[in-house]
Design a protein around this motif. Sequence first.
Motif, mmCIF file in Angstrom:
data_model
loop_
_atom_site.group_PDB
_atom_site.id
_atom_site.type_symbol
_atom_site.label_atom_id
_atom_site.label_comp_id
_atom_site.label_asym_id
_atom_site.label_seq_id
_atom_site.Cartn_x
_atom_site.Cartn_y
_atom_site.Cartn_z
ATOM 1 N N GLN A 8 6.138 25.782 99.904
ATOM 2 C CA GLN A 8 7.252 24.978 100.412
ATOM 3 C C GLN A 8 7.032 24.599 101.876
ATOM 4 N N GLN A 9 6.546 25.537 102.669
ATOM 5 C CA GLN A 9 6.264 25.238 104.069
ATOM 6 C C GLN A 9 5.189 24.153 104.184
ATOM 7 N N GLU A 57 6.974 30.410 99.080
ATOM 8 C CA GLU A 57 7.445 29.993 100.409
ATOM 9 C C GLU A 57 6.340 29.263 101.167
ATOM 10 N N ARG A 84 5.092 16.279 104.709
ATOM 11 C CA ARG A 84 6.024 15.150 104.800
ATOM 12 C C ARG A 84 6.183 14.631 106.221
ATOM 13 N N ARG A 85 5.761 15.387 107.217
ATOM 14 C CA ARG A 85 5.934 14.985 108.618
ATOM 15 C C ARG A 85 5.055 13.816 108.971
ATOM 16 N N GLN A 110 4.479 21.918 102.007
ATOM 17 C CA GLN A 110 5.060 20.659 101.538
ATOM 18 C C GLN A 110 5.901 20.009 102.647
ATOM 19 N N ARG A 111 6.673 20.803 103.360
ATOM 20 C CA ARG A 111 7.452 20.259 104.481
ATOM 21 C C ARG A 111 6.542 19.699 105.572
ATOM 22 N N LEU A 112 5.456 20.412 105.865
ATOM 23 C CA LEU A 112 4.501 19.918 106.863
ATOM 24 C C LEU A 112 3.838 18.623 106.415
#
Length: 180
Positions: free
Chosen positions: A172-173, A169, A179-180, A175-177
């Motif tokens: 994944q978090q 997790e 992409r910002r 990775q999302r950050l």
Amino acid sequence: MRRIALGAALALGLAGCAATQQAADTTVAAAKAQVNPTLSTQDATFMTEATRDGLAEVAMARLAEKYGRSPAVKRFARHMIEDHGRANQEMLALARRKDITPPETMGVAHQQTHDRLANLRGAAFDRAYVRTMLEDHQDDVREFQAQVRDGTDPEVKAFAERYLPVLQEHAQQAQRLARR
């Protein structure tokens, strides 16, 4: 040209330090496994590396709280402190039960990354921190998966099984950050 050569030399030196730290950790783990013959060298090495990684995650997250700019990065850092702090405490208790002394520091490679991050501020810090967390957690996931698959000590293996989803997790978090 000199900058490129200097950068390459620095990268090789850092890689050498990390390899030296890993070899030292493996040697220490082997010695710990001899003290506690029920604990394999692999299990002791995993415990040592997981402890170093956990200490580093908390220390770098504290930097993110202090030097980061993005509220999302700061929330992520708070999450790292809570989750890795809890895992670190559990690992210390496990080490006591296994009669081994875990490392007290994050190790040379993590310390160098920490020091590099400590010199950054704002958006530059956020980018470097998120990239570091993504890389670290991807490595952690691989290490924990290997422990789940190949570990021999039931308690150490159970620790890895318990925290693998948490690390996935976190990756994944991050990775999302990123992409910002």
